[in-house]
Design a protein around this motif. Sequence first.
Motif, PDB file in Angstrom:
ATOM      1  N   GLU A  54       2.670   9.383  -0.453  1.00  0.00           N
ATOM      2  CA  GLU A  54       2.939   8.799  -1.774  1.00  0.00           C
ATOM      3  C   GLU A  54       1.705   8.904  -2.674  1.00  0.00           C
ATOM      4  O   GLU A  54       1.838   9.168  -3.873  1.00  0.00           O
ATOM      5  CB  GLU A  54       3.359   7.335  -1.632  1.00  0.00           C
ATOM      6  N   ILE A  55       0.531   8.718  -2.101  1.00  0.00           N
ATOM      7  CA  ILE A  55      -0.705   8.869  -2.881  1.00  0.00           C
ATOM      8  C   ILE A  55      -0.845  10.314  -3.354  1.00  0.00           C
ATOM      9  O   ILE A  55      -1.156  10.567  -4.520  1.00  0.00           O
ATOM     10  CB  ILE A  55      -1.937   8.420  -2.068  1.00  0.00           C
ATOM     11  N   ALA A  56      -0.591  11.265  -2.466  1.00  0.00           N
ATOM     12  CA  ALA A  56      -0.692  12.682  -2.840  1.00  0.00           C
ATOM     13  C   ALA A  56       0.280  13.018  -3.960  1.00  0.00           C
ATOM     14  O   ALA A  56      -0.087  13.731  -4.911  1.00  0.00           O
ATOM     15  CB  ALA A  56      -0.435  13.561  -1.619  1.00  0.00           C
ATOM     16  N   GLU A  57       1.498  12.510  -3.878  1.00  0.00           N
ATOM     17  CA  GLU A  57       2.484  12.740  -4.943  1.00  0.00           C
ATOM     18  C   GLU A  57       2.013  12.130  -6.258  1.00  0.00           C
ATOM     19  O   GLU A  57       2.149  12.732  -7.317  1.00  0.00           O
ATOM     20  CB  GLU A  57       3.835  12.144  -4.549  1.00  0.00           C
ATOM     21  N   ALA A  58       1.473  10.925  -6.188  1.00  0.00           N
ATOM     22  CA  ALA A  58       1.006  10.241  -7.400  1.00  0.00           C
ATOM     23  C   ALA A  58      -0.167  10.980  -8.027  1.00  0.00           C
ATOM     24  O   ALA A  58      -0.190  11.191  -9.246  1.00  0.00           O
ATOM     25  CB  ALA A  58       0.608   8.804  -7.071  1.00  0.00           C
TER      26      ALA A  58
ATOM     27  N   LEU B 169       0.826  -1.198   0.000  1.00  0.00           N
ATOM     28  CA  LEU B 169       0.000   0.000   0.000  1.00  0.00           C
ATOM     29  C   LEU B 169       0.863   1.252   0.000  1.00  0.00           C
ATOM     30  O   LEU B 169       1.903   1.297   0.669  1.00  0.00           O
ATOM     31  CB  LEU B 169      -0.910   0.019   1.226  1.00  0.00           C
ATOM     32  N   LEU B 170       0.431   2.253  -0.746  1.00  0.00           N
ATOM     33  CA  LEU B 170       1.114   3.535  -0.734  1.00  0.00           C
ATOM     34  C   LEU B 170       0.733   4.300   0.529  1.00  0.00           C
ATOM     35  O   LEU B 170      -0.384   4.173   1.032  1.00  0.00           O
ATOM     36  CB  LEU B 170       0.706   4.355  -1.963  1.00  0.00           C
ATOM     37  N   THR B 171       1.660   5.105   1.012  1.00  0.00           N
ATOM     38  CA  THR B 171       1.368   5.980   2.142  1.00  0.00           C
ATOM     39  C   THR B 171       0.522   7.155   1.637  1.00  0.00           C
ATOM     40  O   THR B 171       0.444   7.401   0.422  1.00  0.00           O
ATOM     41  CB  THR B 171       2.657   6.517   2.779  1.00  0.00           C
ATOM     42  N   GLU B 172      -0.057   7.902   2.562  1.00  0.00           N
ATOM     43  CA  GLU B 172      -0.841   9.077   2.170  1.00  0.00           C
ATOM     44  C   GLU B 172       0.005  10.073   1.391  1.00  0.00           C
ATOM     45  O   GLU B 172      -0.462  10.650   0.400  1.00  0.00           O
ATOM     46  CB  GLU B 172      -1.479   9.739   3.388  1.00  0.00           C
TER      47      GLU B 172
END
Length: 98
Positions: free
Chosen positions: A10-14, A5-8
């Motif tokens: 990492e999700i924001a960056e993506a 799972l991506l961290t929050e």
Amino acid sequence: MSTELLTESEIAEAVATLPDWTRTGSTLTRTLEAGSFLSGIELVGAVAELAEAADHHPDIDIRWRKITFALSTHSAGGLTRLDVSLAHEIDRLAPRFS
């Protein structure tokens, strides 16, 4: 590719690199409008080939020329790099079918 799972953050960056995608909870979603119904089906076919090769399959909804892709790694319970990668691939393919 990792199914962790991506961290929050990492999700924001993506999501920042995917301006046409929306995040709702553990899903990335994008609706595209194809140039014709047949073009939309061809786009789905092209995405299906990529998804099959990656063994990572999106949920797809087809409504005439509008195709909605929803990405989430169900086996991991959320968003992973597989989802981000497939979203970028869909973005790369989409202009050919509009």
